[in-house]
Scaffold this motif. Sequence first.
Motif, PDB file in Angstrom:
ATOM      1  N   SER A  38      -0.433   6.049  -5.702  1.00  0.00           N
ATOM      2  CA  SER A  38      -1.931   6.655  -5.760  1.00  0.00           C
ATOM      3  C   SER A  38      -2.465   6.846  -4.338  1.00  0.00           C
ATOM      4  CB  SER A  38      -2.704   5.940  -6.655  1.00  0.00           C
ATOM      5  OG  SER A  38      -4.247   6.121  -6.664  1.00  0.00           O
ATOM      6  N   PHE A  39      -2.029   5.883  -3.482  1.00  0.00           N
ATOM      7  CA  PHE A  39      -2.664   5.855  -2.240  1.00  0.00           C
ATOM      8  C   PHE A  39      -1.753   7.022  -1.357  1.00  0.00           C
ATOM      9  CE2 PHE A  39      -1.299   4.597   2.171  1.00  0.00           C
ATOM     10  CZ  PHE A  39      -2.391   4.597   2.970  1.00  0.00           C
ATOM     11  N   ASN A  86       2.431   2.272  -3.205  1.00  0.00           N
ATOM     12  CA  ASN A  86       1.466   2.510  -4.287  1.00  0.00           C
ATOM     13  C   ASN A  86       1.465   4.121  -4.307  1.00  0.00           C
ATOM     14  OD1 ASN A  86      -0.781   3.500  -5.776  1.00  0.00           O
ATOM     15  ND2 ASN A  86      -2.203   1.644  -5.013  1.00  0.00           N
ATOM     16  N   ARG A 108       0.970  -1.230   0.158  1.00  0.00           N
ATOM     17  CA  ARG A 108       0.005   0.083   0.012  1.00  0.00           C
ATOM     18  C   ARG A 108       0.937   1.147  -0.134  1.00  0.00           C
ATOM     19  NH1 ARG A 108      -3.985   0.686   4.784  1.00  0.00           N
ATOM     20  NH2 ARG A 108      -4.579  -1.481   4.170  1.00  0.00           N
ATOM     21  N   GLU A 140      -0.264   9.747  -2.575  1.00  0.00           N
ATOM     22  CA  GLU A 140      -0.678  11.053  -2.784  1.00  0.00           C
ATOM     23  C   GLU A 140      -2.013  11.254  -2.555  1.00  0.00           C
ATOM     24  OE1 GLU A 140       0.062  11.138  -7.300  1.00  0.00           O
ATOM     25  OE2 GLU A 140       2.307  10.721  -6.714  1.00  0.00           O
ATOM     26  N   ARG A 141      -3.180  10.405  -2.418  1.00  0.00           N
ATOM     27  CA  ARG A 141      -4.496  10.856  -2.542  1.00  0.00           C
ATOM     28  C   ARG A 141      -5.048  10.647  -0.865  1.00  0.00           C
ATOM     29  NH1 ARG A 141      -7.441   8.174  -7.767  1.00  0.00           N
ATOM     30  NH2 ARG A 141      -5.993   9.124  -9.659  1.00  0.00           N
ATOM     31  N   ALA A 142      -4.614   9.736  -0.231  1.00  0.00           N
ATOM     32  CA  ALA A 142      -4.992   9.426   0.923  1.00  0.00           C
ATOM     33  C   ALA A 142      -4.736  10.713   2.064  1.00  0.00           C
ATOM     34  CB  ALA A 142      -4.203   8.363   1.561  1.00  0.00           C
ATOM     35  N   LYS A 143      -5.406  10.735   3.169  1.00  0.00           N
ATOM     36  CA  LYS A 143      -5.204  11.880   4.129  1.00  0.00           C
ATOM     37  C   LYS A 143      -3.784  11.655   4.663  1.00  0.00           C
ATOM     38  CE  LYS A 143      -9.936  12.736   5.401  1.00  0.00           C
ATOM     39  NZ  LYS A 143     -10.917  12.807   6.537  1.00  0.00           N
TER      40      LYS A 143
END
Length: 898
Positions: A863-864, A861, A858, A866-869
Amino acid sequence: MSELPKTFDPASIESRWYAHWEASGQFRPDRPNAEPWTIVNPPPNVTGSLHIGHALDNTLQDILTRHARLKGKDALWVVGTDHAGIATQMVVERQMGAMSPPQKRTDHSREDFIAKVWAWKEESGGEITQQLRRLGCSMDWANERFTMDEGFSKAVLKVFVDLHRQGLLYRDKRLVNWDPGLGTAISDLEVETREIKGSFWHLRYPLADGSGFIEVATTRPETMLADMAVAVNGADERYTALIGKQVKLPITGRLISIIADDHADPELGSGAVKITPGHDFNDFEVGKRAGMAAGAMLNMLDAKARVVQVSDGLIPADLLGLTTAEARKAVVAQLKAEGFLIAHVDKEGVEHDAEPRTIQTPYGDRSGVVIEPWLTDQWYVDAKTLAQPAIEAVRVGAIDIVPKTWEKTFFNWMENIQPWCVSRQLWWGHQIPAWFGPDGTPYVAETEAEAQALAGAGVALVRDPDVLDTWFSSALWPFATMGWPDESDPTLGGRYPNDVLISGFDILFFWNARMMMQGLHFMKDVPFRTLYLHGLVRAADGAKMSKSKGNVVNPLGLIDQYGADALRFFMAAMESQGRDIKMDEKRVEGYRNFATKLWNAARFAQANGIVASTTLEAPRAELAVNKWIIAETIATVQTVDLALADYRFDGAANAIYQFAWSRFCDWYLELIKPQMVGDERGQIDDESKAVAGWVLDQILVLLHPFMPFITEELWHAMADPAHPREHDLIVAQWPMADARSLDPEASREVDWLIRLVQEIRTARNELNVPPGVRLPLHVRDANAATLARLERQAPALARLARVTHAEGEVTGGAAQVVVDEATFVLPLEGVIDLDSERARLTKAIAAAEKERDALSGRLGNASFVERAKPEAVEKAKADHADKAAEAARLQAALGRLG
């Protein structure tokens, strides 16, 4: 020796000890020949109550003050409150408004209203001073000051008059932050910026010669009623031919020039900017560069932010008297009707009057209304001239800013400093000592009689109704609280310069820098040698605390629940230079548990005949364990001394914590605990009793600046009834780091013992060995020194690790631990089911590795990440580290089984 209660109850001791300290004058002990040490507290508003930032700031100050006092210095912590002009006037006006029938300030004379404020101050003001006492602040309450007391007011008037006579204070027309709700100018610190959903209007201004238009954009279209120019960048080729031409403004018909100024950015919008010098700080500077005098700049608003006629009389009558919101609506409607509004087309092709934007909008932090840049006559200090000595003082090290990272910010602000507006349109405060003649000429003097002498006999004078900014008076705090200007000694009895100032970074410019300027100018020396700037206390998630977010923490509630000592220790342990503090109530609770641990250690000491030491030096010791704990104590004193000298509050607090909790409570007391003899416990030897009493004394003194209440209680509780304490702990002597008491070999032996016990305990725990089972301990590859240690420490190993040294070879399953050169073997055949234990460990390892690898995937990744809080990413990292450590630990346990 008074027997300690079984349960530690902070509330039962805190008020008792504080009242005792204050009543007995312990905050200013009589030390006429001692080295002076001085700190002043940032005076809180007289209307204020203790917030979490105050708790941090004052805890750090009290640590330094108590430490200096323990070092034998004549420590003075100056305390007082600020008259808080706006806040206090608002409180009293609010009370008057709640009366039946409601009253207003203007229903009374100025003198009567001020009398009401003084009456409120005597009855209700200063609540925060009682709350500071609850925190344990050892301030000089006997000489408490107030920024409007008689002596301080005398200093304020003198500074104003002297600066004016020296040409460093003057009256000028400039833009200020104007609060229409309060009807006064306010400082930048009193302005709160909010993100508001607003609009961005694009306007078409026609050229006066009819040859075309120039496009401008604005978030405040109503201000075009006072536009005085359009600025373009001189390097912008699109507008080169237009520079010097005129625009005929819509609605007013005013002719204004197109000017060249670098404020216009060719890359932003159309590259052309409307200039309203009377209502925008940037535009004011553009207007000055273009040769516009401040007195000629148009001011279209009154003190209540309603539209008024400007000097050229061109604002249409139907717009006069409107609020800014009403005027905005009317101006946009007229511009649209006359074809001067450029529509915004959204992504769907739909036209709108304006482009939606999120606007950073200034609001008054007390009034809650939009702040207007407003052109008005005010009193200003020539801050640029006064700033130069302060800049040099920091540059050459006469003032040391800690942490150093703040120096760049300090220099940048000071080198670009603007005139300081020091007048406020209030009744409560230091009324400005200036009287105006019939022609408006001001006569500045400390008394009306002196002003009359300046003006001449028979000249009618009227005093300026305004008062001074509270930052003006508080800038004198380091020396006006010490008797200046009456005190002729330039060092004010050795109190000036102050030794250190503790402050939040957020008032570096509003207060700290201004104290530097005023101190250097009037005292010819810096106000303090060191300026320590701490961070903010934030909510647990890192967000700034605010009432609107509902995440404000009440320090008094934490004191009620955990005690002042726990809150203070949390503040110190978390105060790392250059970083904000995240509020963590669990850690506050943990430090209350630390206090309880110390309390129980003292109860253990009492139960075993251990009493307070009668010497400052360490007792003579022959046993290795006692030599070891003496060495550990000395090392801790050295660490704490260095940390406090460098203002590393976290380093000092954590050194004391680790020593008291781990070394003293967990290990030393266990190592000297007497063994059971039959059904009875034996006695601790006299040497260990003496050493334990001395070490506990050193802990109490070291910990006192951080946790004053519990340490004072234990200091007296541990005293031998035959030898009661000669003085309170608050005025005891700081420990000596005497290296003569060190015995390196004894320290190495006990460190070895602790490591061996830890390794054995870990192995037993990981392999599920029943706690009560005693195991034989075999050793391989041990040198003579290790074998000798094993023999000497056999009783301790038997008690703490539940093992007995055995000879011979081990057959069958066993656990192995390695300490230094030796391998220690614990036979487990018949103690645990080895096959089941291997299977359990193998299964647990697989589960931990699976979770570890999933978390690793995770985190890998993009994407995780960059996008997760941010907090979700941090939790994943922490969980990954935990699972990786768990897998490694279980692998090591499996490896021990062979």
